[in-house]
Each structure stands twice: as structure tokens, then as C-alpha cells.
Design a protein around this motif. Structure first.
Motif, mmCIF file in Angstrom:
data_model
loop_
_atom_site.group_PDB
_atom_site.id
_atom_site.type_symbol
_atom_site.label_atom_id
_atom_site.label_comp_id
_atom_site.label_asym_id
_atom_site.label_seq_id
_atom_site.Cartn_x
_atom_site.Cartn_y
_atom_site.Cartn_z
ATOM 1 N N VAL A 1 18.342 10.333 -7.328
ATOM 2 C CA VAL A 1 17.826 9.490 -6.250
ATOM 3 C C VAL A 1 17.250 10.399 -5.170
ATOM 4 O O VAL A 1 17.830 11.429 -4.830
ATOM 5 C CB VAL A 1 18.947 8.622 -5.646
ATOM 6 N N LEU A 2 16.114 10.019 -4.664
ATOM 7 C CA LEU A 2 15.494 10.734 -3.559
ATOM 8 C C LEU A 2 15.062 9.717 -2.514
ATOM 9 O O LEU A 2 14.422 8.713 -2.836
ATOM 10 C CB LEU A 2 14.261 11.522 -4.032
ATOM 11 N N GLN A 3 15.464 9.948 -1.284
ATOM 12 C CA GLN A 3 15.002 9.116 -0.178
ATOM 13 C C GLN A 3 14.003 9.963 0.611
ATOM 14 O O GLN A 3 14.251 11.137 0.874
ATOM 15 C CB GLN A 3 16.175 8.705 0.703
ATOM 16 N N LEU A 4 12.879 9.369 0.946
ATOM 17 C CA LEU A 4 11.829 10.073 1.663
ATOM 18 C C LEU A 4 11.561 9.420 3.016
ATOM 19 O O LEU A 4 11.522 8.189 3.116
ATOM 20 C CB LEU A 4 10.511 10.030 0.882
ATOM 21 N N GLU A 5 11.399 10.247 4.033
ATOM 22 C CA GLU A 5 10.833 9.784 5.289
ATOM 23 C C GLU A 5 9.369 10.177 5.209
ATOM 24 O O GLU A 5 9.049 11.335 4.962
ATOM 25 C CB GLU A 5 11.495 10.465 6.483
ATOM 26 N N VAL A 6 8.487 9.204 5.383
ATOM 27 C CA VAL A 6 7.052 9.470 5.261
ATOM 28 C C VAL A 6 6.316 8.990 6.503
ATOM 29 O O VAL A 6 6.791 8.127 7.234
ATOM 30 C CB VAL A 6 6.458 8.813 3.992
ATOM 31 N N GLU A 7 5.133 9.569 6.712
ATOM 32 C CA GLU A 7 4.310 9.248 7.877
ATOM 33 C C GLU A 7 2.872 9.092 7.416
ATOM 34 O O GLU A 7 2.403 9.857 6.569
ATOM 35 C CB GLU A 7 4.445 10.390 8.873
ATOM 36 N N LEU A 8 2.178 8.114 7.965
ATOM 37 C CA LEU A 8 0.774 7.902 7.631
ATOM 38 C C LEU A 8 -0.087 8.805 8.502
ATOM 39 O O LEU A 8 -0.124 8.673 9.721
ATOM 40 C CB LEU A 8 0.398 6.431 7.843
ATOM 41 N N MET A 9 -0.774 9.760 7.834
ATOM 42 C CA MET A 9 -1.632 10.704 8.549
ATOM 43 C C MET A 9 -2.995 10.718 7.881
ATOM 44 O O MET A 9 -3.095 10.958 6.678
ATOM 45 C CB MET A 9 -1.033 12.108 8.512
ATOM 46 N N ASP A 10 -4.027 10.439 8.644
ATOM 47 C CA ASP A 10 -5.397 10.431 8.122
ATOM 48 C C ASP A 10 -5.527 9.580 6.870
ATOM 49 O O ASP A 10 -6.175 9.963 5.898
ATOM 50 C CB ASP A 10 -5.880 11.857 7.835
ATOM 51 N N GLY A 11 -4.852 8.422 6.875
ATOM 52 C CA GLY A 11 -4.949 7.478 5.776
ATOM 53 C C GLY A 11 -4.115 7.812 4.554
ATOM 54 O O GLY A 11 -4.211 7.144 3.531
ATOM 55 N N GLU A 12 -3.267 8.844 4.631
ATOM 56 C CA GLU A 12 -2.447 9.259 3.493
ATOM 57 C C GLU A 12 -0.985 9.373 3.924
ATOM 58 O O GLU A 12 -0.671 9.917 4.975
ATOM 59 C CB GLU A 12 -2.947 10.612 2.980
ATOM 60 N N TRP A 13 -0.073 8.853 3.083
ATOM 61 C CA TRP A 13 1.357 8.942 3.368
ATOM 62 C C TRP A 13 1.849 10.341 3.029
ATOM 63 O O TRP A 13 1.734 10.793 1.903
ATOM 64 C CB TRP A 13 2.131 7.898 2.572
ATOM 65 N N MET A 14 2.392 11.031 4.025
ATOM 66 C CA MET A 14 2.859 12.404 3.873
ATOM 67 C C MET A 14 4.374 12.462 4.070
ATOM 68 O O MET A 14 4.894 11.883 5.026
ATOM 69 C CB MET A 14 2.194 13.307 4.924
ATOM 70 N N PRO A 15 5.090 13.163 3.189
ATOM 71 C CA PRO A 15 6.539 13.293 3.353
ATOM 72 C C PRO A 15 6.889 14.121 4.582
ATOM 73 O O PRO A 15 6.273 15.150 4.844
ATOM 74 C CB PRO A 15 6.992 14.016 2.087
ATOM 75 N N LEU A 16 7.883 13.634 5.330
ATOM 76 C CA LEU A 16 8.431 14.387 6.452
ATOM 77 C C LEU A 16 9.711 15.084 6.028
ATOM 78 O O LEU A 16 9.905 16.257 6.289
ATOM 79 C CB LEU A 16 8.730 13.454 7.631
ATOM 80 N N PHE A 17 10.616 14.324 5.392
ATOM 81 C CA PHE A 17 11.910 14.843 4.963
ATOM 82 C C PHE A 17 12.285 14.251 3.619
ATOM 83 O O PHE A 17 11.968 13.100 3.331
ATOM 84 C CB PHE A 17 13.006 14.473 5.973
ATOM 85 N N HIS A 18 12.999 15.039 2.824
ATOM 86 C CA HIS A 18 13.606 14.583 1.569
ATOM 87 C C HIS A 18 15.104 14.441 1.814
ATOM 88 O O HIS A 18 15.697 15.314 2.442
ATOM 89 C CB HIS A 18 13.429 15.612 0.463
ATOM 90 N N ARG A 19 15.700 13.373 1.301
ATOM 91 C CA ARG A 19 17.145 13.172 1.423
ATOM 92 C C ARG A 19 17.743 12.923 0.038
ATOM 93 O O ARG A 19 17.255 12.061 -0.683
ATOM 94 C CB ARG A 19 17.458 11.957 2.298
ATOM 95 N N ALA B 1 0.840 -1.203 0.000
ATOM 96 C CA ALA B 1 0.000 0.000 0.000
ATOM 97 C C ALA B 1 0.874 1.252 0.000
ATOM 98 O O ALA B 1 0.575 2.226 -0.703
ATOM 99 C CB ALA B 1 -0.931 -0.002 1.205
ATOM 100 N N LEU B 2 1.945 1.230 0.757
ATOM 101 C CA LEU B 2 2.860 2.370 0.808
ATOM 102 C C LEU B 2 3.447 2.646 -0.573
ATOM 103 O O LEU B 2 3.412 3.780 -1.054
ATOM 104 C CB LEU B 2 3.976 2.086 1.816
ATOM 105 N N CYS B 3 3.965 1.619 -1.233
ATOM 106 C CA CYS B 3 4.555 1.784 -2.569
ATOM 107 C C CYS B 3 3.508 2.290 -3.562
ATOM 108 O O CYS B 3 3.770 3.221 -4.332
ATOM 109 C CB CYS B 3 5.151 0.470 -3.060
ATOM 110 N N ARG B 4 2.343 1.714 -3.517
ATOM 111 C CA ARG B 4 1.263 2.116 -4.432
ATOM 112 C C ARG B 4 0.847 3.564 -4.179
ATOM 113 O O ARG B 4 0.660 4.347 -5.110
ATOM 114 C CB ARG B 4 0.071 1.172 -4.259
#
Length: 129
Positions: free
Chosen positions: A39-57, A4-7
Motif C-alpha cells: 500500500v502506498l499513500q501519496l500526497e499530491v499537488e496540481l502543478m502546471d496541470g499535472e499532479w505531482m507527488p509531494l510525499f509517499h507514505r 481526473a486525479l484518479c485518471r
């Protein structure tokens, strides 16, 4: 969760309305542009059913595991790696379509910080009393 995260993240816009063909790294003192193919690495968080980016690396600031200092108890979080693709997106602020806007390509999950693994608030034990 991983499927689900990847999708959910694939195709997500990662630029900004003012510069939709570039993204930035959250860990540079000065702005460093990332472009299509980077290349982009993302830290993401599930908020209200949606994955939201926290940080870009960027590649120089990529890490092997979700940083302990960034985890939050009670919130599913993940660390993913992708390549930036110019597939186009509707810009969040204007809802206008930009044909070359940067989006998340194929997603590789690097690490997951599960709901029950994050850092606890210093108030957590006090709240149980």
C-alpha cells in the motif's frame, strides 16, 4: 476533480531511476523499501496541470486526512491511496523503459485540500495592503 486525479495518477511511476522496482516512504528515519503489492499513500499537488507527488507514505504512516501542516493556500492538493504495481514505466532521468518499474495502481481519493482551503502564507494579509 476526483475523476481526473484518479485518471492522471494511475500508471504513474513512483520509484527512482536507480531502483525502479522499489519505492520509499518519506516518513522513515532510515530507508524502508516498498515493493509491488504494498500500500502506498501519496500526497499530491496540481502543478502546471499535472499532479505531482509531494510525499509517499507506507501503511504505517498513512493518515485519514490531508495533513494541515502540508496544505498550501491557492494550490489544489489531495491525499490518495493505491497499491504499487510492477507495470513498467519510462524512467524520468534516462527515458529508458523498465518492464517491472513500480507504478500507481487503482487510486482511491482519501481527502482533498481545495484551492481555497490551504494554509495562508504569513505574508498573505500584508500582500493585500
Amino acid at each position: 476533480m476526483r475523476n481526473a486525479l484518479c485518471r492522471d495518477l494511475t500508471g504513474s511511476f513512483v520509484g527512482c531511476d536507480a531502483a525502479p522496482t522499489r519505492a520509499t516512504c518519506s516518513f522513515h528515519d532510515r530507508s524502508r523499501d516498498l515493493r509491488a503489492g504494498d500500500v502506498l499513500q501519496l500526497e499530491v499537488e496540481l502543478m502546471d496541470g499535472e499532479w505531482m507527488p509531494l510525499f509517499h507514505r507506507c501503511a504505517d504512516h498513512a493518515v485519514d486526512a490531508f495533513p494541515e501542516a502540508h496544505t498550501v493556500f491557492g494550490t489544489p492538493q489531495a491525499l490518495v491511496t493505491t497499491y504499487l504495481e510492477p507495470t513498467g514505466a519510462y524512467l524520468p532521468g534516462t527515458n529508458e523503459f523498465h518492464p517491472d518499474a513500480l507504478t500507481v495502481g487503482e487510486v482511491e481519493v482519501v481527502d482533498v485540500s481545495a484551492v481555497d482551503e490551504g494554509l495562508r502564507s504569513p505574508l498573505w494579509d500584508w500582500m493585500d495592503e
